[in-house]
Design an enzyme around this catalytic site. Structure first.
Site, PDB file in Angstrom:
ATOM      1  N   HIS A 121       0.805  -1.236   0.000  1.00 20.61           N
ATOM      2  CA  HIS A 121       0.000   0.000   0.000  1.00 20.61           C
ATOM      3  C   HIS A 121       0.829   1.273   0.000  1.00 20.61           C
ATOM      4  O   HIS A 121       0.324   2.340  -0.338  1.00 20.61           O
ATOM      5  CB  HIS A 121      -0.920   0.023   1.231  1.00 20.61           C
ATOM      6  CG  HIS A 121      -1.554  -1.292   1.504  1.00 20.61           C
ATOM      7  ND1 HIS A 121      -1.106  -2.160   2.478  1.00 20.61           N
ATOM      8  CD2 HIS A 121      -2.572  -1.921   0.877  1.00 20.61           C
ATOM      9  CE1 HIS A 121      -1.841  -3.253   2.460  1.00 20.61           C
ATOM     10  NE2 HIS A 121      -2.725  -3.150   1.490  1.00 20.61           N
TER      11      HIS A 121
ATOM     12  N   GLU B 140     -18.353  10.432  12.185  1.00 20.74           N
ATOM     13  CA  GLU B 140     -17.417  10.348  11.062  1.00 20.74           C
ATOM     14  C   GLU B 140     -17.110   8.865  10.880  1.00 20.74           C
ATOM     15  O   GLU B 140     -17.858   8.031  11.385  1.00 20.74           O
ATOM     16  CB  GLU B 140     -16.185  11.243  11.300  1.00 20.74           C
ATOM     17  CG  GLU B 140     -15.446  11.018  12.606  1.00 20.74           C
ATOM     18  CD  GLU B 140     -14.416   9.934  12.525  1.00 20.74           C
ATOM     19  OE1 GLU B 140     -13.387  10.152  11.888  1.00 20.74           O
ATOM     20  OE2 GLU B 140     -14.616   8.854  13.147  1.00 20.74           O
ATOM     21  N   MET B 141     -16.065   8.515  10.176  1.00 20.47           N
ATOM     22  CA  MET B 141     -15.912   7.093   9.833  1.00 20.47           C
ATOM     23  C   MET B 141     -14.494   6.527  10.033  1.00 20.47           C
ATOM     24  O   MET B 141     -14.209   5.437   9.543  1.00 20.47           O
ATOM     25  CB  MET B 141     -16.378   6.867   8.382  1.00 20.47           C
ATOM     26  CG  MET B 141     -17.810   7.336   8.161  1.00 20.47           C
ATOM     27  SD  MET B 141     -18.453   6.976   6.531  1.00 20.47           S
ATOM     28  CE  MET B 141     -18.733   5.225   6.666  1.00 20.47           C
ATOM     29  N   GLU B 142     -13.607   7.229  10.722  1.00 18.51           N
ATOM     30  CA  GLU B 142     -12.215   6.761  10.781  1.00 18.51           C
ATOM     31  C   GLU B 142     -11.529   6.805  12.150  1.00 18.51           C
ATOM     32  O   GLU B 142     -10.609   6.006  12.408  1.00 18.51           O
ATOM     33  CB  GLU B 142     -11.340   7.588   9.804  1.00 18.51           C
ATOM     34  CG  GLU B 142     -11.593   7.345   8.332  1.00 18.51           C
ATOM     35  CD  GLU B 142     -12.756   8.157   7.781  1.00 18.51           C
ATOM     36  OE1 GLU B 142     -13.213   9.091   8.483  1.00 18.51           O
ATOM     37  OE2 GLU B 142     -13.233   7.849   6.677  1.00 18.51           O
TER      38      GLU B 142
ATOM     39  N   SER C   4     -19.345  19.425   8.606  1.00 17.24           N
ATOM     40  CA  SER C   4     -19.788  19.724   7.241  1.00 17.24           C
ATOM     41  C   SER C   4     -21.300  19.742   7.128  1.00 17.24           C
ATOM     42  O   SER C   4     -21.863  20.315   6.192  1.00 17.24           O
ATOM     43  CB  SER C   4     -19.227  18.688   6.265  1.00 17.24           C
ATOM     44  OG  SER C   4     -19.646  17.388   6.649  1.00 17.24           O
ATOM     45  N   ASP C   5     -21.983  19.091   8.083  1.00 19.35           N
ATOM     46  CA  ASP C   5     -23.454  19.082   8.072  1.00 19.35           C
ATOM     47  C   ASP C   5     -23.950  18.793   9.483  1.00 19.35           C
ATOM     48  O   ASP C   5     -23.203  18.264  10.295  1.00 19.35           O
ATOM     49  CB  ASP C   5     -23.988  18.048   7.066  1.00 19.35           C
ATOM     50  CG  ASP C   5     -23.379  16.668   7.273  1.00 19.35           C
ATOM     51  OD1 ASP C   5     -22.190  16.485   6.928  1.00 19.35           O
ATOM     52  OD2 ASP C   5     -24.068  15.795   7.811  1.00 19.35           O
TER      53      ASP C   5
ATOM     54  N   VAL D  73      -7.440  14.817   9.668  1.00 18.09           N
ATOM     55  CA  VAL D  73      -8.161  16.066   9.415  1.00 18.09           C
ATOM     56  C   VAL D  73      -9.328  15.729   8.495  1.00 18.09           C
ATOM     57  O   VAL D  73      -9.117  15.392   7.333  1.00 18.09           O
ATOM     58  CB  VAL D  73      -7.252  17.156   8.791  1.00 18.09           C
ATOM     59  CG1 VAL D  73      -6.478  17.888   9.846  1.00 18.09           C
ATOM     60  CG2 VAL D  73      -6.292  16.587   7.763  1.00 18.09           C
ATOM     61  N   GLY D  74     -10.535  15.769   9.052  1.00 16.45           N
ATOM     62  CA  GLY D  74     -11.668  15.305   8.256  1.00 16.45           C
ATOM     63  C   GLY D  74     -12.926  16.080   8.533  1.00 16.45           C
ATOM     64  O   GLY D  74     -12.934  17.059   9.268  1.00 16.45           O
TER      65      GLY D  74
ATOM     66  N   ARG E 212      -2.429   3.373  -5.367  1.00 20.09           N
ATOM     67  CA  ARG E 212      -3.896   3.550  -5.313  1.00 20.09           C
ATOM     68  C   ARG E 212      -4.314   5.022  -5.233  1.00 20.09           C
ATOM     69  O   ARG E 212      -5.333   5.352  -4.645  1.00 20.09           O
ATOM     70  CB  ARG E 212      -4.505   2.811  -4.121  1.00 20.09           C
ATOM     71  CG  ARG E 212      -4.487   1.312  -4.286  1.00 20.09           C
ATOM     72  CD  ARG E 212      -5.064   0.606  -3.091  1.00 20.09           C
ATOM     73  NE  ARG E 212      -4.974  -0.818  -3.308  1.00 20.09           N
ATOM     74  CZ  ARG E 212      -6.017  -1.610  -3.504  1.00 20.09           C
ATOM     75  NH1 ARG E 212      -7.233  -1.145  -3.469  1.00 20.09           N
ATOM     76  NH2 ARG E 212      -5.848  -2.897  -3.722  1.00 20.09           N
TER      77      ARG E 212
HETATM   78  N1  HPA Z   1     -21.771  10.399   8.692  1.00 17.37           N
HETATM   79  C1  HPA Z   1     -20.532   9.892   8.580  1.00 17.37           C
HETATM   80  N2  HPA Z   1     -19.515  10.592   8.173  1.00 17.37           N
HETATM   81  C2  HPA Z   1     -19.706  11.882   7.861  1.00 17.37           C
HETATM   82  C3  HPA Z   1     -20.957  12.464   7.957  1.00 17.37           C
HETATM   83  C4  HPA Z   1     -22.039  11.684   8.404  1.00 17.37           C
HETATM   84  O1  HPA Z   1     -23.172  12.142   8.506  1.00 17.37           O
HETATM   85  N3  HPA Z   1     -20.833  13.770   7.559  1.00 17.37           N
HETATM   86  C5  HPA Z   1     -19.528  13.950   7.250  1.00 17.37           C
HETATM   87  N4  HPA Z   1     -18.847  12.818   7.421  1.00 17.37           N
END
Ligand code: HPA
Length: 240
Positions: free
Chosen positions: A8, A183-185, A207-208, A92-93, A47
């Protein structure tokens, strides 16, 4: 035994600075390298996971993308900590807020990362592991963010395996536990850091807002991303 290059990462430990900033998106990694680092050199693009090492205010820093989700950041952070001698990884996300009092563009520093993933099951702990940030990285990032006048929350986040979930009741249950955003990480990053006895922090821009439905425009996302990157870069150069 020489553990590099890996399938990787096509680089050597010397190519990496001790601190690596990790956005999810490879294009963000390229943006940081070209606009915020000096003398940035491409060190990996297997990748299209662009990695660059350059200097910020005269100090060496690496930026490399993680891709999306815990399996992806799990691979890269494991290899950086264990095979490439990296000491600190700062994610950083972006994240979706689960609290109506957190506004879009605010920053959340993840002091802890709860998760609905089975990532921790590999350790056979027989209980619940608390995945936490490095105190030093968290303290430095908080000082830098507040000095810059950023709105900065510190709290527990949810690292989710799903962006689109069939379980529509789950968010409310996590919200009741005081989770600030999704988030996811972060959880996988924190567990890999714990196991390797290294340091990690997730700096997240909202972001939301999942509760209020508020969303950032593309322009707002770019500006808040740049603000977050400055906080992350200043935090990175305090570590040496
Ligand atoms: N869920 C998961 N990850 C994210 C989201 C969410 O609503 N918004 C920005 N990253």
């Amino acid at each position: 035994m020489k553990n590099y290059p890996t399938p990787h990462i096509n680089a050597t430990p010397d190519d990496f600075a001790k601190t690596v900033l990790m956005p999810g998106d490879p294009l963000r990694s390229e943006f940081i390298a070209k606009n915020m680092l000096e003398g940035a050199k491409l060190i990996n693009n297997v990748r299209s996971i662009n990695g660059y090492t350059g200097t910020y205010k005269g100090k060496r820093v690496t930026v490399m993308a993680s891709g999306m989700g815990m399996p992806s950041i799990g691979i890269y952070s494991y290899e950086l900590y264990n095979f490439f001698n990296v000491d600190n990884i700062i994610r950083v996300g972006t994240a979706g807020a689960l609290d109506e009092n957190i506004n879009i563009r605010d920053i959340v520093l993840a002091i802890g990362a709860s998760t609905n993933s089975a990532f921790a099951s590999q350790y056979n702990l027989g209980g619940t592991f608390s995945a936490t940030a490095s105190y030093t990285l968290l303290r430095d990032a908080h000082d830098i963010a507040t000095n810059k006048g950023a709105v900065c929350h510190i709290g527990n986040v949810l690292s989710s395996d799903t962006f689109y979930s069939a379980d529509t009741a789950a968010n409310e249950k996590w919200r009741q536990m005081g989770i600030k955003c999704i988030e996811m990480e972060a959880a996988a990053l924190y567990m890999n850091a714990a196991r390797a006895k290294k340091n990690a922090l997730a700096i997240l821009t909202i972001s939301d807002n999942i509760i209020t439905g508020a969303q950032t425009s593309a322009e707002e996302r770019q500006t808040s991303f740049t603000d977050m990157m400055e906080i992350a870069l200043e935090t990175a150069i305090k570590q040496s």
